[in-house]
Each structure stands twice: as C-alpha cells, then as structure tokens.
Enzyme design. Structure first.
Site, PDB file in Angstrom:
ATOM      1  CG  PHE A 148      -2.034  -0.903   1.257  1.00 46.41           C
ATOM      2  CD1 PHE A 148      -3.285  -0.511   0.816  1.00 46.41           C
ATOM      3  CD2 PHE A 148      -1.875  -2.200   1.722  1.00 46.41           C
ATOM      4  CE1 PHE A 148      -4.362  -1.388   0.833  1.00 46.41           C
ATOM      5  CE2 PHE A 148      -2.943  -3.086   1.749  1.00 46.41           C
ATOM      6  CZ  PHE A 148      -4.187  -2.684   1.302  1.00 46.41           C
ATOM      7  CG  ASP A 149       0.963   5.816  -1.864  1.00 46.03           C
ATOM      8  OD1 ASP A 149       2.107   6.092  -1.477  1.00 46.03           O
ATOM      9  OD2 ASP A 149       0.119   6.675  -2.189  1.00 46.03           O
ATOM     10  CG  LEU A 150       1.221   6.842   4.599  1.00 53.84           C
ATOM     11  CD1 LEU A 150       0.246   6.016   5.424  1.00 53.84           C
ATOM     12  CD2 LEU A 150       2.480   7.169   5.408  1.00 53.84           C
TER      13      LEU A 150
END
Length: 215
Positions: A7-9
C-alpha cells in the site's frame, strides 16, 4: 493470485492534505515563495518532495534541498498528524489478514515518518514491513521503494500487487515488475492513472477490498 499487497500511504491509507499542504507552504515561504491557496498544493501529495519543489517553484536543486528541510521541520512538529484515516481502512486491513494476505507499505515518504503515522492511527501492526525513502534523499523513486519491499518480502514480485493513487505508483510498479491497482478516492484522477497505464482502477475502499480479495 496476489498474496502480498503493498500500500501507498498518502492518498491511499490516509488523507494527509492539511499537513502536507501547510508544510509545503512553510517550506516555500522559507525561500520567499508565497502560495496562499493550499488547494493548488495538492499536487505535492504523492510525488517526491524535492522533485515537486523544483517543478512547482522553479527552485534549483540547492533551494529544493532547503525547502524540503524546512518542510520536515514543521512536519516533525505537527504536520504528520494533521492527517486522517480513510473510512474503512482498518476494517479492510483486518479482512485481508483474515484471508491470509501479507501486507506492506511502500511509500516515497521517509519511513521514519511513515512508521509513527501508522502507529498514531493504530494500523502499524497489520504490516510486516514499512518501506520508504531515507532522510538522506536515497530510495525516493517509487520503483526503488517497491524493489526494496520485494527484497524484504523475498519475492520476485509475481505474487505482489501495489495499491496507490498517483501515476508514480503505477509507473513504479511497472518498472519493478508488479501489478498495480489505482484508487481514485485519493489525489490522482482516473485520467492520470489510465494515462500511466493502470488497467485496474477502483473508486472506494469497499471496491478496493472486493478486488484485492479476488486477486
């Protein structure tokens, strides 16, 4: 079937708009550049900061270095927590774990900031690894972040999917040789994601969960 989900943040797990745009203003103002309209600074959410300061403000590399330094000064003090979780994210992570998925974070943000942000919102535990850039400026490109995450998971990427909201996530995933799911509830438009080559795009956390549990 993807067993490892990265996941990107910013713009994917959390909405960092207030903190990032205020810190960008602070960094700009330190060099005499004023941008009172924070809506225009949404472009800074996702891409590497140094690159964006040069592009948006026409700063030299040295000026961008100073702007990033000032940005981080405010970010450490208050900006990182001027942030909020997207609704449904904790439940999604729990559901993915129950389904046997392995989870990681792959962000261009320095990992020393990403870790406390995740902990602050109570979602650090589901992730085996939090991979990000270094404060020194190394490992900033998204492909490099993803490649380091693959090394930590000890995989060639064939069982991995990257989830992100900006073209940098899509292009980085392609360069690293992994699939990507784009989300439009963050800060990248469907057009941006499609032009970057993303073929799977979802518009909500709920839709994201359905796609991840299919893969």
């Amino acid at each position: 079937m993807a067993q490892i989900i990265l996941f990107d943040l910013d713009g994917t797990l959390t909405d960092p708009k207030e903190g990032i745009t205020r810190c960008v203003q602070y960094g700009m103002e330190a060099l005499g550049y004023a941008e009172p309209d924070r809506e225009k600074l949404i472009a800074f959410i996702g891409p590497p900061l140094h690159e964006m300061f040069m592009e948006y403000c026409n700063f030299t590399g040295a000026q961008a270095d100073l702007a990033v330094e000032k940005y981080r000064e405010r970010f450490r003090e208050k900006g990182m927590f001027e942030n909020r979780l997207y609704e449904g994210i904790p439940e999604l992570l729990e559901e993915l774990l129950r389904a046997g998925k392995r989870l990681g974070v792959a962000t261009s943000k320095p990992w020393v900031f990403a870790e406390p942000i995740l902990s602050h919102f109570g979602i650090r535990e589901p992730f085996e690894f939090v991979t990000g850039s270094e404060l020194s400026g190394s490992r900033v490109r998204k492909a490099e972040v993803i490649e380091e995450a693959l090394r930590r998971f000890q995989t060639d990427g064939s069982d991995v999917v990257m989830v992100g909201d900006r073209k940098h996530d899509v292009l980085g995933a392609e360069e690293a040789g992994v699939d990507c799911i784009g989300v439009t509830y963050g800060y990248g438009s469907r057009q941006e994601l499609e032009e970057a080559g993303c073929s799977v795009i979802v518009s909500s956390v709920q839709e994201l969960g359905s796609r991840l549990l299919e893969t």
